[in-house]
Each structure stands twice: as structure tokens, then as C-alpha cells.
Design an enzyme around this catalytic site. Structure first.
Site, short mmCIF file in Angstrom:
data_model
loop_
_atom_site.label_atom_id
_atom_site.label_comp_id
_atom_site.label_asym_id
_atom_site.label_seq_id
_atom_site.Cartn_x
_atom_site.Cartn_y
_atom_site.Cartn_z
N HIS A 25 50.32 36.91 38.67
CA HIS A 25 49.11 36.31 38.76
C HIS A 25 48.77 35.18 38.22
O HIS A 25 49.31 35.58 36.91
CB HIS A 25 48.40 37.45 39.57
CG HIS A 25 48.00 39.08 39.01
ND1 HIS A 25 47.27 39.47 39.12
CD2 HIS A 25 48.51 39.04 37.25
CE1 HIS A 25 46.48 40.20 37.85
NE2 HIS A 25 47.25 39.61 37.16
N CYS A 36 43.34 35.54 32.01
CA CYS A 36 44.27 36.09 32.68
C CYS A 36 44.28 34.61 33.93
O CYS A 36 44.80 34.85 34.95
CB CYS A 36 43.66 37.22 33.42
SG CYS A 36 43.51 38.70 32.57
N HIS A 40 50.79 34.96 34.30
CA HIS A 40 51.39 36.41 33.57
C HIS A 40 51.68 37.34 34.81
O HIS A 40 51.23 37.50 35.87
CB HIS A 40 50.37 36.76 32.94
CG HIS A 40 49.17 37.52 33.21
ND1 HIS A 40 48.25 36.56 33.49
CD2 HIS A 40 48.77 38.66 33.77
CE1 HIS A 40 47.30 37.29 34.11
NE2 HIS A 40 47.62 38.50 34.32
N HIS A 42 53.01 42.06 35.74
CA HIS A 42 52.89 43.14 35.48
C HIS A 42 53.34 44.07 36.24
O HIS A 42 54.10 43.30 37.59
CB HIS A 42 51.75 43.40 36.38
CG HIS A 42 50.14 42.91 35.25
ND1 HIS A 42 50.02 42.92 34.32
CD2 HIS A 42 49.12 42.20 36.25
CE1 HIS A 42 48.85 42.56 34.08
NE2 HIS A 42 48.73 41.36 35.22
N HIS A 80 58.47 40.75 43.34
CA HIS A 80 58.87 39.25 42.76
C HIS A 80 58.44 38.65 43.92
O HIS A 80 58.82 37.45 43.80
CB HIS A 80 59.82 39.20 43.29
CG HIS A 80 60.72 40.19 42.34
ND1 HIS A 80 61.22 41.55 42.21
CD2 HIS A 80 60.90 39.62 40.71
CE1 HIS A 80 61.47 41.90 40.88
NE2 HIS A 80 61.80 40.67 40.45
N GLU A 119 47.41 48.03 37.10
CA GLU A 119 47.67 46.51 36.40
C GLU A 119 49.35 47.34 34.97
O GLU A 119 49.91 46.31 35.01
CB GLU A 119 46.53 45.65 36.39
CG GLU A 119 46.76 44.82 37.24
CD GLU A 119 46.10 43.59 36.98
OE1 GLU A 119 45.96 43.59 35.95
OE2 GLU A 119 45.33 42.94 37.45
N1 LIG Z 1 38.23 44.45 36.76
C1 LIG Z 1 39.42 43.66 36.35
N2 LIG Z 1 39.21 43.21 35.27
C2 LIG Z 1 40.04 42.79 34.83
C3 LIG Z 1 41.49 42.28 36.24
C4 LIG Z 1 41.16 43.03 37.45
O1 LIG Z 1 41.65 43.27 38.29
N3 LIG Z 1 39.79 43.50 37.60
N4 LIG Z 1 42.36 41.45 36.07
C5 LIG Z 1 42.82 41.71 34.33
C6 LIG Z 1 44.29 40.81 34.62
O2 LIG Z 1 44.98 40.88 35.13
C7 LIG Z 1 44.74 41.32 33.39
O3 LIG Z 1 46.06 41.08 32.67
C8 LIG Z 1 44.48 43.34 32.45
O4 LIG Z 1 43.56 43.31 32.41
P1 LIG Z 1 43.50 44.05 30.93
O5 LIG Z 1 43.43 45.48 30.57
O6 LIG Z 1 42.64 43.68 29.97
O7 LIG Z 1 45.23 43.49 30.28
P2 LIG Z 1 45.44 44.11 28.62
O8 LIG Z 1 47.19 44.67 29.19
O9 LIG Z 1 45.75 42.60 27.44
O10 LIG Z 1 44.91 45.20 27.96
P3 LIG Z 1 44.52 45.09 26.11
O11 LIG Z 1 43.78 46.70 26.62
O12 LIG Z 1 43.24 44.38 26.20
O13 LIG Z 1 46.06 44.99 25.49
C9 LIG Z 1 41.38 41.35 32.74
N5 LIG Z 1 40.50 42.26 33.82
ZN LIG Z 2 46.70 40.54 34.86
#
Ligand SMILES: Nc1nc2c(c(=O)[nH]1)N=C([C@H](O)[C@H](O)COP(=O)(O)OP(=O)(O)OP(=O)(O)O)CN2
Ligand SMILES: [Zn+2]
Length: 132
Positions: A25, A36, A40, A42, A80, A119
């Protein structure tokens, strides 16, 4: 000595089943430069929780297989895929994905009391049916 109670405990019972799918997504409405905004992927996890009376004959609320059967058509639509391509998921945040799944589960409004989208290992969204 404690009196022996013959009264059965009054319990609220829930069952949950977790499903997974792999998808990509991007989030189209994030600020410029947000990570984001890039495509990328999940390994999504969906946990469906059902609450209700335990059938006295079967000894269950509902067969776990029934949850599986309700989930499978949605798995076919999501697994997928680039989620942004799925109608209704043009902005596929966890929050909007959770609502999308909830609305499409065949028996959700009647029985599902909680639906969780994960996610990542640390990022989740949980939705509940609104009361009333
Ligand atoms: N409220 C939301 N915030 C974010 C969403 C969402 O769906 N709702 N989605 C994203 C991204 O999809 C991102 O891939 C997932 O977020 P995040 O937890 O920041 O991902 P990381 O694994 O990179 O987290 P770290 O803890 O910083 O490693 C973003 N925000
Ligand atoms: Zn994401």
C-alpha cells in the site's frame, strides 16, 4: 469451610480468530516526504472477535470454521494486492481497512464485537460496532 455453590458462574464469552494476508500500500494523503507515501508492504493480521451465548449442544458460540468462511472472500480481494487498487481502499490506513473489513464480513453487524488490524508487530487499529 466454604459452602459449596451449585450456582453456575454467569460468564460473557468471546472467541477470536486471526487471519493473515500480504499486501502493498501507499498512503496518498500523508504530508510530503512521509515514508508511507512510498509503496511498501505489510504482513497484515486481522483478528475477528465474536461474542454470544454458548450453544448448549455444540458447546461453542459459533464454529471457528464459520469465521474462516466469512473471511475467505475478503482474503481473495486483499491478498497480494496493492490495496490502493481495491475499491473503497484508495486511502488504505489501518483505520479505513478495519472499517472496510468490518462492513464486508457477512455476519459482522450481528455478532462481531471487535475487529483488529495489525500492520506491523507494534501498530494496530481496533474497531467496535457503535452502540445503539
Ligand atoms: N494512525 C495511523 N498511522 C499510520 C498508519 C495508519 O494506518 N494509521 N500507517 C502508517 C504506515 O502504513 C506504516 O507502514 C506503519 O506505520 P509505523 O508503525 O510508523 O511503521 P514502522 O514499522 O516503520 O514503525 P517504527 O516503529 O517507526 O519502526 C503510518 N502511520
Ligand atoms: Zn504501511
Amino acid at each position: 469451610m466454604e459452602p459449596v455453590s451449585t450456582k453456575k458462574a454467569s460468564l460473557v464469552t468471546e472467541i477470536s480468530k486471526e487471519f493473515t494476508f500480504e499486501a502493498a500500500h501507499r498512503l496518498p494523503n500523508v504530508p510530503p516526504g512521509h515514508k508511507c507515501s512510498r509503496v511498501h508492504g505489510h504482513s497484515y493480521r486481522i483478528e475477528i472477535t465474536v461474542r454470544g451465548p454458548v450453544d448448549p449442544h455444540f458447546g461453542w458460540i459459533v464454529d471457528f470454521a464459520e469465521l474462516n468462511a466469512a473471511w475467505q472472500p475478503l482474503h481473495a480481494l486483499l491478498d497480494h494486492r496493492l490495496l490502493n487498487d481495491v475499491p473503497g481502499l484508495e486511502n488504505p490506513t489501518s483505520e479505513l481497512l478495519a472499517a472496510w473489513v468490518f462492513e464486508r464480513l457477512s455476519f459482522a453487524t450481528a455478532r462481531v464485537v471487535k475487529l483488529r488490524v495489525s500492520e506491523t508487530c507494534t501498530s494496530q487499529c481496533t474497531v467496535y460496532p457503535a452502540e445503539g
